[in-house]
Design an enzyme around this catalytic site. Structure first.
Site, PDB file in Angstrom:
ATOM      1  N   CYS A 247       0.740  -1.250   0.034  1.00 35.09           N
ATOM      2  CA  CYS A 247       0.018  -0.137   0.004  1.00 35.09           C
ATOM      3  C   CYS A 247       0.969   1.287  -0.002  1.00 35.09           C
ATOM      4  O   CYS A 247       1.724   1.522   0.858  1.00 35.09           O
ATOM      5  CB  CYS A 247      -1.072  -0.027   1.163  1.00 35.09           C
ATOM      6  SG  CYS A 247      -2.176   1.466   1.165  1.00 35.09           S
TER       7      CYS A 247
ATOM      8  N   ARG B 179      -9.502  -3.034  -3.934  1.00 33.54           N
ATOM      9  CA  ARG B 179     -10.156  -4.532  -3.644  1.00 33.54           C
ATOM     10  C   ARG B 179      -9.973  -4.931  -2.189  1.00 33.54           C
ATOM     11  O   ARG B 179      -9.051  -4.542  -1.268  1.00 33.54           O
ATOM     12  CB  ARG B 179      -9.211  -5.896  -4.133  1.00 33.54           C
ATOM     13  CG  ARG B 179      -7.788  -5.586  -3.933  1.00 33.54           C
ATOM     14  CD  ARG B 179      -6.932  -6.929  -4.239  1.00 33.54           C
ATOM     15  NE  ARG B 179      -5.567  -6.784  -4.040  1.00 33.54           N
ATOM     16  CZ  ARG B 179      -4.755  -7.665  -3.949  1.00 33.54           C
ATOM     17  NH1 ARG B 179      -5.124  -8.820  -4.420  1.00 33.54           N
ATOM     18  NH2 ARG B 179      -3.511  -7.537  -3.752  1.00 33.54           N
TER      19      ARG B 179
ATOM     20  N   CYS C 240      -5.227   6.077  -3.484  1.00 33.02           N
ATOM     21  CA  CYS C 240      -4.376   4.786  -3.386  1.00 33.02           C
ATOM     22  C   CYS C 240      -3.095   4.754  -3.969  1.00 33.02           C
ATOM     23  O   CYS C 240      -2.949   5.697  -5.135  1.00 33.02           O
ATOM     24  CB  CYS C 240      -5.250   3.696  -4.094  1.00 33.02           C
ATOM     25  SG  CYS C 240      -4.568   2.177  -4.464  1.00 33.02           S
ATOM     26  N   GLY C 241      -1.899   4.749  -3.212  1.00 34.86           N
ATOM     27  CA  GLY C 241      -0.635   5.024  -3.735  1.00 34.86           C
ATOM     28  C   GLY C 241      -0.396   4.053  -4.657  1.00 34.86           C
ATOM     29  O   GLY C 241       0.134   4.610  -5.784  1.00 34.86           O
ATOM     30  N   THR C 242      -0.615   2.913  -4.827  1.00 33.91           N
ATOM     31  CA  THR C 242      -0.146   1.876  -5.744  1.00 33.91           C
ATOM     32  C   THR C 242      -1.101   2.279  -6.810  1.00 33.91           C
ATOM     33  O   THR C 242      -0.752   2.038  -8.339  1.00 33.91           O
ATOM     34  CB  THR C 242      -0.209   0.433  -5.458  1.00 33.91           C
ATOM     35  OG1 THR C 242      -1.777   0.094  -4.969  1.00 33.91           O
ATOM     36  CG2 THR C 242       0.830   0.278  -4.302  1.00 33.91           C
TER      37      THR C 242
END
Length: 286
Positions: A82, A205, A213-215
Site C-alpha cells: 500500500c 479490492r 490509493c498509492g499503488t
C-alpha cells in the site's frame, strides 16, 4: 491494545504498534476495527512489527529493514503493498521515535521499500518497477471500460477515459477479463487533464471506493504514460495525480517508480477493554 490513526491524502488507516509480534489479528477483528460506525474506522490496518518478530510473513531478502509493514484491507484480507500506507507507516515510526530519518527501509509482502522524508515533510517511496501484464476490461455501472493490467507489487486495472472520472460508478466493479487473482484487483479510472497531469478515482479490492490509493496512483501514471507515448520511449517523467483526497506526484518506471505525497498521524489512543471483551466469535462476524 494501543492504536494510532493516520492518513495519506485521505486514505486512512488504523495503526497497531506490535514490535514483538504478539498480536493475533483475525480478519474479523480487522474488519470490526475498520468499521466506521462500530469501530475506529479506516481503509485498512497497518501492524507495526519488527521484521525479526514477524516470522514467515516476511518474504526473504529484506534483512536490511528493522520494521515490517503488515497491511490488511478493511475486510481483513491480507494485501501485498500500500503506497499511501507505507508513507503513513514511516510517519508513525518517525513521530514515535522508533526510527530516524531522513531515509529508511521498510519490509513489505511486495518486497523492500526505501522511503525518504523530504524537506517539506512529504515522503517519497521507491515503489519498485511497475509491470504491464496485459489488457483487460471491467463493467462499472453498466458501462464497459477497457484498461491496462498493471502490477505494482499488487494487481491493478487502469482505465483511461475521456470524460470526468466523477461520472463513473465505481461501487461494484465486475471484472470482464482477464481473470484476476483470487482476491480481486484494484480498479482505477483516470483522465489526462494536462501536461503530465491526471485525475484518478479508485476501487480498492477489500476496501471499496477510497479517497486515494498509492499503488493505484502509480498504475494510473503508468497508463497515462502509455497513452502519452512516454512508456514506450523509455521517458521516466513525473506525473501530478489528483485524487479525491489530495495530490500525489508519481514517476512511473519499469525499474524504479517513485511516489511522493503527505502523511499525517491524527490521533492515538487505546481500544476500550469492554469493546475488546465484547468481540466474541459471534460478535466478530461482520
Amino acid at each position: 491494545m494501543r492504536f494510532a490513526k493516520g492518513h495519506g491524502t485521505g486514505n486512512d488507516f488504523v495503526i497497531l504498534p506490535d514490535p514483538d509480534g504478539l498480536l493475533d489479528l483475525p480478519a474479523s477483528l480487522v474488519a470490526r476495527m475498520c468499521d466506521r460506525r462500530f469501530g475506529v474506522g479506516g481503509d485498512g490496518v497497518l501492524r507495526v512489527v519488527r521484521t525479526g518478530a514477524a516470522g514467515g510473513e516476511v518474504p526473504g531478502g529484506q534483512d536490511a529493514a528493522e520494521w515490517f509493514m503488515d497491511y490488511r484491507n478493511a475486510d481483513g484480507s491480507v494485501a501485498e503493498m500500500c503506497g499511501n500506507g507505507v508513507r503513513v507507516f514511516v510517519r508513525y515510526l518517525l513521530d514515535a521515535g522508533l526510527a530516524t530519518g531522513p531515509e529508511l527501509a521498510v519490509a513489505t509482502r511486495a518486497g523492500l521499500r526505501q522511503v525518504r522524508e523530504e524537506a517539506d515533510g512529504e515522503l517519497t517511496v521507491a515503489m519498485g518497477g511497475a509491470r504491464l501484464t496485459g489488457e483487460g476490461a471491467v463493467e462499472l455501472g453498466g458501462q464497459r471500460l477497457d484498461g491496462l493490467s498493471i502490477s505494482v507489487g499488487n494487481p491493478h486495472l487502469a482505465c483511461v477515459i475521456a470524460s470526468s472520472v466523477w461520472d463513473v460508478d465505481l461501487t461494484r466493479p465486475r471484472l470482464l477479463g482477464p481473470e484476476g487473482p483470487p482476491g480481486g484487483v484494484n480498479v482505477e479510472v483516470l483522465r489526462i487533464t494536462g501536461e503530465h497531469e491526471l485525475e484518478m478515482r479508485v476501487h480498492e479490492r477489500g476496501s471499496g471506493v477510497t479517497l486515494s490509493c498509492g499503488t493505484g496512483s502509480v498504475a494510473a501514471a503508468v497508463a497515462a504514460a502509455v497513452a502519452a507515448g512516454d512508456w514506450q520511449a523509455g521517458r521516466e517523467l513525473p506525473w501530478v495525480v489528483h485524487v479525491p483526497g489530495g495530490r500525489l506526484t508519481v514517476t512511473p518506471s519499469a525499474t524504479a517508480s517513485l511516489l511522493t505525497g503527505p502523511a499525517e498521524i491524527v490521533a492515538s489512543g487505546e481500544l476500550a477493554a469492554s469493546w475488546l471483551a465484547g468481540l466474541t466469535p459471534a460478535g466478530l462476524a461482520v
